[in-house]
Design an enzyme around this catalytic site. Structure first.
Site, PDB file in Angstrom:
ATOM      1  N   SER A  68       0.813  -1.226   0.000  1.00 30.30           N
ATOM      2  CA  SER A  68       0.000   0.000   0.000  1.00 30.30           C
ATOM      3  C   SER A  68       0.838   1.263   0.000  1.00 30.30           C
ATOM      4  CB  SER A  68      -0.872   0.068   1.259  1.00 30.30           C
ATOM      5  OG  SER A  68      -1.807  -0.942   1.281  1.00 30.30           O
ATOM      6  N   HIS A  88      -3.804   0.407  -4.648  1.00 33.87           N
ATOM      7  CA  HIS A  88      -3.202  -0.772  -5.279  1.00 33.87           C
ATOM      8  C   HIS A  88      -3.697  -0.759  -6.720  1.00 33.87           C
ATOM      9  CE1 HIS A  88      -1.810  -3.152  -1.736  1.00 33.87           C
ATOM     10  NE2 HIS A  88      -2.656  -2.359  -1.124  1.00 33.87           N
ATOM     11  N   HIS A 140      -5.820  -9.195  -1.528  1.00 28.75           N
ATOM     12  CA  HIS A 140      -5.794  -9.612  -0.127  1.00 28.75           C
ATOM     13  C   HIS A 140      -6.938 -10.577   0.173  1.00 28.75           C
ATOM     14  CE1 HIS A 140      -3.881  -5.645  -0.383  1.00 28.75           C
ATOM     15  NE2 HIS A 140      -3.115  -6.043   0.616  1.00 28.75           N
ATOM     16  N   TYR A 172      -8.824 -10.384   2.705  1.00 24.08           N
ATOM     17  CA  TYR A 172      -9.996  -9.644   3.220  1.00 24.08           C
ATOM     18  C   TYR A 172     -10.883  -9.088   2.102  1.00 24.08           C
ATOM     19  CZ  TYR A 172      -7.081  -5.449   2.495  1.00 24.08           C
ATOM     20  OH  TYR A 172      -6.280  -4.485   1.955  1.00 24.08           O
ATOM     21  N   GLU A 173     -10.380  -9.058   0.871  1.00 22.29           N
ATOM     22  CA  GLU A 173     -11.221  -8.607  -0.239  1.00 22.29           C
ATOM     23  C   GLU A 173     -12.206  -9.693  -0.663  1.00 22.29           C
ATOM     24  OE1 GLU A 173      -8.933  -6.183  -3.332  1.00 22.29           O
ATOM     25  OE2 GLU A 173      -7.324  -7.129  -2.190  1.00 22.29           O
ATOM     26  N   ALA A 180       2.820  -2.581   3.936  1.00 22.37           N
ATOM     27  CA  ALA A 180       2.586  -1.587   4.984  1.00 22.37           C
ATOM     28  C   ALA A 180       2.248  -2.369   6.240  1.00 22.37           C
ATOM     29  CB  ALA A 180       1.412  -0.696   4.588  1.00 22.37           C
ATOM     30  N   MET A 199      -1.639  -7.427   6.925  1.00 21.13           N
ATOM     31  CA  MET A 199      -2.692  -8.275   6.348  1.00 21.13           C
ATOM     32  C   MET A 199      -2.276  -8.922   5.020  1.00 21.13           C
ATOM     33  SD  MET A 199      -5.818  -5.620   7.007  1.00 21.13           S
ATOM     34  CE  MET A 199      -5.980  -4.738   8.578  1.00 21.13           C
ATOM     35  N   SER A 200      -0.971  -9.077   4.805  1.00 21.03           N
ATOM     36  CA  SER A 200      -0.528  -9.637   3.516  1.00 21.03           C
ATOM     37  C   SER A 200       0.741 -10.459   3.707  1.00 21.03           C
ATOM     38  CB  SER A 200      -0.275  -8.492   2.526  1.00 21.03           C
ATOM     39  OG  SER A 200       0.844  -7.737   2.922  1.00 21.03           O
ATOM     40  N   ASN A 252       2.190   3.029  10.691  1.00 21.31           N
ATOM     41  CA  ASN A 252       1.468   3.525  11.871  1.00 21.31           C
ATOM     42  C   ASN A 252       1.923   2.710  13.077  1.00 21.31           C
ATOM     43  OD1 ASN A 252      -0.275   1.428  10.250  1.00 21.31           O
ATOM     44  ND2 ASN A 252      -0.824   1.177  12.403  1.00 21.31           N
ATOM     45  N   HIS A 292      -7.026   3.942   7.097  1.00 19.30           N
ATOM     46  CA  HIS A 292      -6.329   3.529   5.886  1.00 19.30           C
ATOM     47  C   HIS A 292      -5.585   4.717   5.272  1.00 19.30           C
ATOM     48  CE1 HIS A 292      -5.254   1.350   2.314  1.00 19.30           C
ATOM     49  NE2 HIS A 292      -5.886   2.204   1.549  1.00 19.30           N
TER      50      HIS A 292
HETATM   51  N1  HPA Z   1      -2.629  -3.491  11.328  1.00 20.92           N
HETATM   52  C1  HPA Z   1      -2.803  -4.357  10.310  1.00 20.92           C
HETATM   53  N2  HPA Z   1      -2.409  -4.113   9.080  1.00 20.92           N
HETATM   54  C2  HPA Z   1      -1.785  -2.937   8.843  1.00 20.92           C
HETATM   55  C3  HPA Z   1      -1.572  -1.997   9.844  1.00 20.92           C
HETATM   56  C4  HPA Z   1      -2.016  -2.288  11.169  1.00 20.92           C
HETATM   57  O1  HPA Z   1      -1.852  -1.511  12.115  1.00 20.92           O
HETATM   58  N3  HPA Z   1      -0.933  -0.939   9.271  1.00 20.92           N
HETATM   59  C5  HPA Z   1      -0.766  -1.268   7.964  1.00 20.92           C
HETATM   60  N4  HPA Z   1      -1.290  -2.471   7.697  1.00 20.92           N
END
Ligand code: HPA
Length: 285
Positions: free
Chosen positions: A31, A62, A84, A86-87, A114, A218-219, A242, A254
């Site tokens: 991302s 993406h 992903h 989750y999609e 990310a 998440m990847s 983050n 996001h």
């Molecule tokens: N959690 C999960 N996935 C992420 C995060 C997070 O804090 N930041 C970027 N992808």
């Protein structure tokens, strides 16, 4: 048709577009990390939508295209965007692009993402090399009949295989050396993968820290697993976009993740430009 046949078809299609390029290294961009694709010289661009059986990304940030060309003087193939779990994609769809890269003859796979920083001391925008992972996504992409024809190197494609060096120590050292020359330190971390799409709760983050994770995302993990199944070497690089849930005063978004990626993508591009030729050289040694 089986997934293996779909992968073969997709790889044949991509190969027909690559012309004289013979990439031994591939880079998957997370991302907000698209700048690496812009650093590719004489690019051949293939939108995911044109490749037979390729999944299309639905997430903002993406864009979903293959960019092949020259980076630091060597042939590379860059996947700008990924899909992903989750999609709503199946584990087979999530790992389809990595399978295609292996079928194209890629030997070293650089997976970027990310991630939320769990360990104390991480700064937003920091790049961290993955030393290992913890799979809490809820699935393993290899569940189902084993397909030994995916093997890219002799001895790969096994039903049960070793994951003690899921992320290549060799590639990580090369990456750390290149980062130092670029003027920054590339740390090491343990990436814990969740399915998402909701971010974690503070209690989950505390639990993950206890488990030994320093990053959460998440990847990456499904791709690493299939890459190792095929016998590719993997370098994982997280961008800390983050601080993980409960570690900062503000709620996660996001937007924040995406913007932090944008701030560091040029540093990542510089690193990969320096690193790509060294990785390719090391493959021949
Ligand atoms: N959690 C999960 N996935 C992420 C995060 C997070 O804090 N930041 C970027 N992808």
């Amino acid at each position: 048709m089986t997934t293996f046949e779909h992968v073969s078809e997709a790889a044949a299609f991509v190969r027909s577009r690559l012309g004289r390029l013979t990439p031994q290294i591939a880079i998957v961009l997370g991302s907000g990390l698209g700048a690496v694709a812009e650093a590719v010289g004489d690019p051949v661009v293939v939108p995911f939508a044109e490749v037979p059986h390729f999944p299309k990304s639905t997430v903002e940030g993406h864009s979903g295209r293959i960019v092949a060309g020259s980076l630091g003087g060597v042939d590379v193939v860059v996947l700008q965007g990924r899909v992903h779990f989750y999609e709503g994609y199946t584990p087979q769809q999530v790992t389809f692009p990595a399978r295609v890269l292996g079928a194209l003859g890629v030997r070293a796979l650089v997976l970027t993402n990310a991630a939320g920083g769990i360990a104390e001391g991480y700064r937003i925008g920091q790049l961290v090399a993955l030393a290992d992972h913890i799979n809490l996504m809820g699935f393993n992409p290899l569940i189902g009949p084993n397909e030994p024809r995916y093997a890219c190197v002799p001895g790969a494609g096994l039903r049960f295989f070793d994951m003690t060096e899921a992320y290549s120590r060799r590639l990580r050292v090369l990456a750390q050396e290149a980062a130092a020359e670029e003027g920054f330190e590339l740390g090491e971390g343990v990436y814990l993968a969740v399915s998402g799409p909701s971010f974690e709760t503070p209690a989950e983050i505390r639990a993950f820290r206890t488990l030994g994770a320093t990053l959460v995302g998440m990847s990456t993990v499904p791709e690493t697993i299939v890459a190792r199944h095929m016998g590719m070497e993997v370098l994982g690089i997280s961008c800390v976009t983050n601080l993980a849930a409960g570690l900062s005063a503000s709620p996660l978004s996001h937007q924040e993740v995406f913007e932090a990626g944008r701030q560091v993508e040029h540093r990542l591009a510089g690193l990969l430009k320096r690193l790509a030729p060294r990785i390719v050289k090391s493959l021949g040694e």
